[in-house]
Design a protein around this motif. Structure first.
Motif, PDB file in Angstrom:
ATOM      1  N   THR A   1      38.003  31.445  53.116  1.00 31.86           N
ATOM      2  CA  THR A   1      38.187  31.605  51.605  1.00 31.86           C
ATOM      3  C   THR A   1      38.443  33.726  51.768  1.00 31.86           C
ATOM      4  O   THR A   1      37.503  33.526  53.160  1.00 31.86           O
TER       5      THR A   1
ATOM      6  N   ASN B   1      34.781  36.928  48.414  1.00 33.03           N
ATOM      7  CA  ASN B   1      34.514  37.140  47.882  1.00 33.03           C
ATOM      8  C   ASN B   1      35.628  36.470  46.158  1.00 33.03           C
ATOM      9  O   ASN B   1      35.049  37.023  45.558  1.00 33.03           O
ATOM     10  N   THR B   2      36.514  35.471  46.778  1.00 36.23           N
ATOM     11  CA  THR B   2      37.455  35.586  45.621  1.00 36.23           C
ATOM     12  C   THR B   2      38.001  34.142  45.922  1.00 36.23           C
ATOM     13  O   THR B   2      36.926  33.390  46.635  1.00 36.23           O
ATOM     14  N   GLY B   3      38.479  33.594  44.816  1.00 37.70           N
ATOM     15  CA  GLY B   3      38.464  31.781  45.434  1.00 37.70           C
ATOM     16  C   GLY B   3      40.108  32.024  45.976  1.00 37.70           C
ATOM     17  O   GLY B   3      40.673  31.189  45.531  1.00 37.70           O
ATOM     18  N   THR B   4      41.001  32.912  46.730  1.00 36.92           N
ATOM     19  CA  THR B   4      41.674  32.645  47.420  1.00 36.92           C
ATOM     20  C   THR B   4      42.374  31.727  48.694  1.00 36.92           C
ATOM     21  O   THR B   4      41.242  32.574  49.747  1.00 36.92           O
TER      22      THR B   4
ATOM     23  N   ASP C   1      49.544  39.685  45.863  1.00 38.08           N
ATOM     24  CA  ASP C   1      48.161  39.086  46.096  1.00 38.08           C
ATOM     25  C   ASP C   1      46.929  40.506  46.361  1.00 38.08           C
ATOM     26  O   ASP C   1      45.543  40.115  46.074  1.00 38.08           O
ATOM     27  N   LEU C   2      47.139  41.149  47.163  1.00 36.14           N
ATOM     28  CA  LEU C   2      46.379  42.325  47.745  1.00 36.14           C
ATOM     29  C   LEU C   2      46.778  43.522  47.575  1.00 36.14           C
ATOM     30  O   LEU C   2      47.611  43.776  48.483  1.00 36.14           O
TER      31      LEU C   2
ATOM     32  N   VAL D   1      45.174  44.986  37.912  1.00 36.36           N
ATOM     33  CA  VAL D   1      44.385  43.880  38.023  1.00 36.36           C
ATOM     34  C   VAL D   1      44.744  42.778  36.668  1.00 36.36           C
ATOM     35  O   VAL D   1      45.273  41.641  36.782  1.00 36.36           O
TER      36      VAL D   1
ATOM     37  N   HIS E   1      46.292  40.828  42.067  1.00 33.67           N
ATOM     38  CA  HIS E   1      44.692  39.930  42.489  1.00 33.67           C
ATOM     39  C   HIS E   1      44.173  40.470  42.471  1.00 33.67           C
ATOM     40  O   HIS E   1      42.953  40.122  41.884  1.00 33.67           O
ATOM     41  N   TYR E   2      43.969  40.857  43.662  1.00 32.11           N
ATOM     42  CA  TYR E   2      42.482  41.826  44.280  1.00 32.11           C
ATOM     43  C   TYR E   2      42.850  43.054  44.767  1.00 32.11           C
ATOM     44  O   TYR E   2      43.869  43.639  45.269  1.00 32.11           O
TER      45      TYR E   2
ATOM     46  N   GLU F   1      37.297  46.319  38.026  1.00 36.55           N
ATOM     47  CA  GLU F   1      37.765  46.109  39.439  1.00 36.55           C
ATOM     48  C   GLU F   1      36.597  46.341  40.286  1.00 36.55           C
ATOM     49  O   GLU F   1      36.857  47.841  40.442  1.00 36.55           O
TER      50      GLU F   1
ATOM     51  N   ASP G   1      37.735  43.667  46.917  1.00 41.12           N
ATOM     52  CA  ASP G   1      36.782  42.062  47.774  1.00 41.12           C
ATOM     53  C   ASP G   1      36.977  42.705  49.113  1.00 41.12           C
ATOM     54  O   ASP G   1      36.989  41.541  49.712  1.00 41.12           O
TER      55      ASP G   1
END
Length: 331
Positions: free
Chosen positions: A5, A8-11, A127-128, A151, A157-158, A182, A185
């Motif tokens: 992971t 602290n993300t869900g990816t 994504d980042l 975002v 995304h992050y 935001e 991360d």
């Protein structure tokens, strides 16, 4: 390939990230990685299960070429299979002479650069998105506000932060929390077994705030591959074409006395676990316990990439990990 992971993300991302800073980069009049070679390397990443690709708007000659190479390659692949990171800060010379708002982290520059990045990559979102450096001339509140907008618009995304002082990273996180914006991360400092203490405070913040760490130069510019030799006068004997042979500052930056001690320990551990120094060095980073650590490798050939990927299968004992740590600490 192993996956983890991303902070602290869900990816989920591969345990190694592939860095594309050499794509279309000219050194001494020679392109280090041309279009065909770039696509071969991306093919190799895909074959090995690497789904995390790092680039920047300023990579390549001219700027933006690295993103173009990736975008061309993505046309023949499923975009959703990959986690793509890019960056913003430096002047973008692909548009000609830089103007007063053509660099930094102000609203105008970020808004212009995200559109160019998306177009070159041929995608609707990143994504980042990293800030490539800290901008002392722009209030961090403005920077975090416009990044937050990206975002919430779905273009990013992050958020990530590259090199900066620990207090600046802390200030940015505090600003996000206080303003309801935001937050970062992921971070991207230079970290490797031979050069860790220089960013120790920064990494303490990452550990405390559960930020993922994606180190660039995880092999200390190739020093930790073991391909360099120490000369009798304390200098560095570098193979032709290596970074050590091209950069006059290589020895002062990477080949310190402590770095040679760390390399000696890594080579000894490598013999014990039947792994190359590069693989041991990468595994040591992946095994960091205080934060999730995903090294960015910049292999120049599919064979080098295959060796790097072999780090995923290396197992270091606690004693071996601590020996490398002790060499790093000079004890």
């Amino acid at each position: 390939m192993e996956y983890t992971t991303l902070g602290n993300t869900g990816t989920k991302v591969s345990r190694l990230c592939y860095g594309t800073w050499r794509f279309a980069k000219e050194s001494g009049g020679t392109v280090e990685t041309d279009r065909e070679e770039a696509h071969e390397l991306l093919d190799a990443c895909h074959e090995h299960g690497i789904n995390f690709i790092d680039t920047a708007n300023a990579y390549g000659d001219p700027d933006g070429t690295a993103e173009e190479y990736i975008g061309e390659w993505l046309e023949n692949h499923d975009r959703e299979d990959f986690v793509i990171a890019s960056k913003v800060y430096f002047p973008f010379d692909g548009w000609g002479e830089a103007g007063p708002n053509d660099s930094g982290l102000g609203r105008k520059h970020i808004r212009a650069q995200i559109e160019g990045t998306l177009e070159r990559l041929g995608t609707d979102y990143i994504d980042l998105y990293y800030i490539h450096r800290w901008d002392d001339e722009t209030p961090i509140r403005e920077t975090m506000q416009v990044l937050t907008e990206l975002v919430r618009e779905g273009k990013v995304h992050y958020l990530g932060a590259s090199s900066m002082a620990a207090w600046k990273l802390t200030k940015a996180l505090w600003t996000s929390d206080v303003e309801g914006l935001e937050r970062f991360d992921v971070t991207q400092p230079m970290v490797n077994a031979a050069h860790y203490d220089e960013v120790g405070d920064y990494l303490d913040v990452c550990a405390d705030q559960d930020l993922a760490v994606c180190p660039y130069s995880p092999l200390a510019g190739g020093f930790l591959t073991g391909k360099y030799e120490r000369t009798d006068d304390g200098g560095v004997e570098a193979p032709d074409g290596s970074r050590g042979s091209l950069q006059e500052t290589f020895g002062d930056r990477y080949a310190t006395d402590r770095a040679w001690d760390v390399l000696e320990t890594i080579e000894a551990v490598g013999e014990e676990v039947d792994a190359s120094p590069a693989q041991v060095s990468l595994r040591w980073l992946m095994d960091q316990g205080r934060f999730s650590c995903i090294p960015i490798v910049g292999a120049r050939s599919p064979d080098q990439l295959e060796e790097n990927v072999g780090a995923v299968d290396v197992e270091l004992s606690d004693e071996q990990f601590e020996r490398i740590d002790a060499a790093r600490n000079g004890s």
